[in-house]
Write a protein that holds these residues in place. Structure first.
Motif, PDB file in Angstrom:
ATOM      1  N   THR A   6      30.541  35.663  31.134  1.00 15.07           N
ATOM      2  CA  THR A   6      31.385  35.938  32.304  1.00 15.07           C
ATOM      3  C   THR A   6      30.746  36.950  33.250  1.00 15.07           C
ATOM      4  OG1 THR A   6      32.594  37.613  31.020  1.00 15.07           O
ATOM      5  CG2 THR A   6      33.552  35.393  31.113  1.00 15.07           C
TER       6      THR A   6
ATOM      7  N   ASP B 245      41.076  37.301  45.239  1.00 17.34           N
ATOM      8  CA  ASP B 245      39.855  37.833  44.627  1.00 17.34           C
ATOM      9  C   ASP B 245      39.178  38.864  45.526  1.00 17.34           C
ATOM     10  OD1 ASP B 245      39.112  36.112  46.599  1.00 17.34           O
ATOM     11  OD2 ASP B 245      37.581  35.050  45.442  1.00 17.34           O
TER      12      ASP B 245
ATOM     13  N   LYS C 199      44.590  44.632  46.093  1.00 19.48           N
ATOM     14  CA  LYS C 199      43.943  43.383  45.701  1.00 19.48           C
ATOM     15  C   LYS C 199      44.678  42.215  46.341  1.00 19.48           C
ATOM     16  CE  LYS C 199      40.596  44.349  42.682  1.00 19.48           C
ATOM     17  NZ  LYS C 199      39.216  43.817  42.816  1.00 19.48           N
TER      18      LYS C 199
ATOM     19  N   TYR D 201      36.778  31.198  40.208  1.00 17.08           N
ATOM     20  CA  TYR D 201      36.634  30.870  38.792  1.00 17.08           C
ATOM     21  C   TYR D 201      37.337  29.536  38.508  1.00 17.08           C
ATOM     22  CZ  TYR D 201      35.174  35.704  38.109  1.00 17.08           C
ATOM     23  OH  TYR D 201      34.508  36.906  38.168  1.00 17.08           O
TER      24      TYR D 201
ATOM     25  N   ALA E 295      43.202  34.589  39.182  1.00 16.82           N
ATOM     26  CA  ALA E 295      42.709  33.935  37.969  1.00 16.82           C
ATOM     27  C   ALA E 295      41.778  34.873  37.208  1.00 16.82           C
ATOM     28  CB  ALA E 295      41.974  32.654  38.336  1.00 16.82           C
ATOM     29  N   PRO E 296      41.877  34.903  35.857  1.00 19.37           N
ATOM     30  CA  PRO E 296      40.980  35.764  35.069  1.00 19.37           C
ATOM     31  C   PRO E 296      39.559  35.212  35.116  1.00 19.37           C
ATOM     32  CG  PRO E 296      42.295  34.358  33.630  1.00 19.37           C
ATOM     33  CD  PRO E 296      42.838  34.168  35.008  1.00 19.37           C
ATOM     34  N   PRO E 297      38.556  36.065  34.926  1.00 18.31           N
ATOM     35  CA  PRO E 297      37.165  35.603  34.946  1.00 18.31           C
ATOM     36  C   PRO E 297      36.904  34.551  33.871  1.00 18.31           C
ATOM     37  CG  PRO E 297      37.282  38.000  35.021  1.00 18.31           C
ATOM     38  CD  PRO E 297      38.659  37.513  34.719  1.00 18.31           C
ATOM     39  N   THR E 298      36.128  33.536  34.228  1.00 19.85           N
ATOM     40  CA  THR E 298      35.673  32.534  33.265  1.00 19.85           C
ATOM     41  C   THR E 298      34.159  32.396  33.415  1.00 19.85           C
ATOM     42  OG1 THR E 298      35.841  30.614  34.743  1.00 19.85           O
ATOM     43  CG2 THR E 298      37.859  31.302  33.599  1.00 19.85           C
TER      44      THR E 298
END
Length: 372
Positions: A335, A221, A218, A359, A265-268
Motif C-alpha cells: 500500500t 482524498d 479532508k 484506490y 476509501a481506505p488505502p489498497t
C-alpha cells in the motif's frame, strides 16, 4: 515590449509629467498598472481593446491621471483569448477592476489582476480598490459587482477535489454566508477545474472564521488549504474560537454530503486511473502496447509494480463484457507504493487529459471486476 504591443498616449501632456525613459520606475509600478482581460472575442485586436477601455474608463469617471487616454499599452494572446491592458497609473488600474463582467463586442469579459500583481508592494503605490463613486451605470454595470474578487478579504481555497463541480464548491462556501464574488479556476483548454478557487463574502467579518474552519479539512482524498489570498495564515480571535468549533462540526457533515455520504476509501494496493485513455486509443494493437509500456514505466517510478490492467473494447468496438474500458489499473506489492502512485499521479496530465487517481478494492480487482 512584445512585438504586437501598441503604445498609446505617449506624447507629453502639458502640465502633467509623463514618465519617459525612467524604466526602473515604470517597471516597479507595472505589475500594479496592468489589468488582465479574459474571454475576448476573436475579433478583438490591440487597438480596439485600447480604445474601448479608454472610452469606458472616461465614461465611468475612472480617469485620475489627467486628460487623455487611460490605456497606454495592450498585449493580446489571440490563441488563449486574453489581453494585458496597461494603464497610466496604479489608481486607474484599480478603478478598472470595477469593469469585471463588462460586455465588449457582444462578449462578457473578465477583468482581473494579472498573476504577477503584488498586493503588498501595490499598497504603497496607490489605491488597491476601485473608487466607490464610479458611475458604473453609465456602462451597464451595477455597483454591487465592483471589485467582487479583490481586496484583503479575498479567500484562496486550494486542494479541492478535481471532480467537485462549481455548484458543489459554492454550496460548501455558502454554508458560511452569502458570497459577493466567487471564481472556480478552470483549465482554459479543457474547462476542467484546477482544484482551487477564490471567493469574497458579503459579510467580511466571517473571512477569518471561514479560513480557520475549512483549512486542513479532508475533502475526499484531498486536504483543503484555505487562507486570505494576500496573506499567510492568521490566528483566530478568542471570541471566534467557539464559532469555529461549531462551524467545523457543520463542515464535517457538509463534506460527507458532497462526497456522497461516504468516508474516504481506505488505502489498497490497487490504484485506478481515469481520464487517461480513450476507446480509440485502445483499438489499435500497436498503440495499446505503447500505452501499456508507458503505464508500466510510470507505475514503477513509485514502487514495486505487480500488474497493469487496461481493459479494451470488444470486437467491432463493443464495450461489453468489459465495463472498465477507459480505466487503467495499477496493482502494487504494498500500500505504501500505491499511496505514492495515487498521490503522484492524481491531477497530472496524460496526453492533455487531467488524471483522476483513486484506490480500487483489491477483492474486486482480483475477481476481474473493473466496473466500480
Amino acid at each position: 515590449m512584445f512585438p504586437n504591443m501598441l503604445a498609446f498616449g505617449q506624447t507629453q501632456i502639458p502640465g502633467f509629467p509623463v514618465m519617459p525613459v525612467q524604466a526602473m520606475t515604470q517597471q516597479a509600478t507595472r505589475h500594479a498598472r496592468r489589468v488582465y482581460v479574459g474571454g475576448l472575442p476573436p475579433s478583438a485586436n490591440e487597438q480596439s481593446v485600447a480604445i474601448f477601455f479608454s472610452q469606458v474608463m472616461a465614461a465611468i469617471g475612472g480617469n485620475t491621471a489627467g486628460p487623455g487616454d487611460a490605456v497606454v499599452n495592450v498585449y493580446i494572446n489571440h490563441d488563449k483569448k486574453f489581453a494585458f491592458v496597461e494603464m497610466r497609473s496604479v489608481e486607474e488600474a484599480s478603478n478598472a477592476m470595477a469593469l469585471d463582467g463588462i460586455i465588449f463586442e457582444g462578449t462578457t469579459v473578465k477583468v482581473r489582476r494579472p498573476s504577477d500583481y503584488n498586493p503588498s508592494l501595490a499598497a504603497a503605490l496607490g489605491p488597491s480598490q476601485p473608487n466607490p463613486n464610479l458611475n458604473l451605470a453609465a456602462v451597464g454595470l451595477s455597483p454591487g459587482s465592483a471589485g467582487g474578487l479583490e481586496g484583503p478579504d479575498r479567500i484562496f481555497v486550494g486542494g479541492l477535489p478535481y471532480y467537485f463541480t462549481e455548484a458543489q464548491v459554492r454550496e460548501l462556501l455558502e454554508s458560511f454566508g452569502q458570497l459577493r464574488g466567487f471564481d472556480l479556476v478552470k483549465d482554459r483548454e479543457t474547462g476542467n477545474s484546477k482544484g482551487y478557487a477564490f471567493c469574497v463574502y458579503q459579510d467580511l467579518s466571517v473571512t477569518d472564521i471561514v479560513c480557520q474552519a475549512l483549512n486542513g479539512i479532508k475533502m475526499g482524498d484531498k486536504t483543503l488549504t484555505v487562507r486570505r489570498a494576500n496573506q499567510g495564515a492568521t490566528q483566530p480571535k478568542p471570541e471566534q474560537e467557539s464559532v469555529i468549533l461549531h462551524v467545523q462540526q457543520q463542515v464535517a457533515l457538509q463534506k460527507m454530503i458532497l462526497a456522497g455520504s461516504l468516508p474516504p476509501a481506505p488505502p489498497t494496493k490497487v490504484v485506478c486511473l481515469t481520464h487517461t485513455v480513450t476507446i480509440d486509443d485502445l483499438k489499435d494493437d500497436e498503440e495499446y502496447e505503447d500505452i501499456m509500456a508507458d503505464m508500466r514505466q510510470e507505475g514503477e517510478r513509485f514502487g514495486s509494480l505487480v500488474n497493469v490492467v487496461i481493459p479494451r473494447p470488444g470486437p467491432d468496438g463493443e464495450l461489453l463484457p468489459l465495463p472498465g474500458v477507459g480505466k487503467v489499473f495499477l496493482e502494487f506489492a504494498d500500500t505504501d507504493s500505491a499511496l505514492k502512485a495515487r498521490t503522484g499521479m492524481n491531477g497530472r496530465k496524460f496526453d492533455g487529459k487531467q488524471v483522476l487517481a483513486v484506490y480500487y478494492p483489491e477483492d474486486k480487482f482480483a475477481q476481474g471486476d473493473y466496473s466500480g
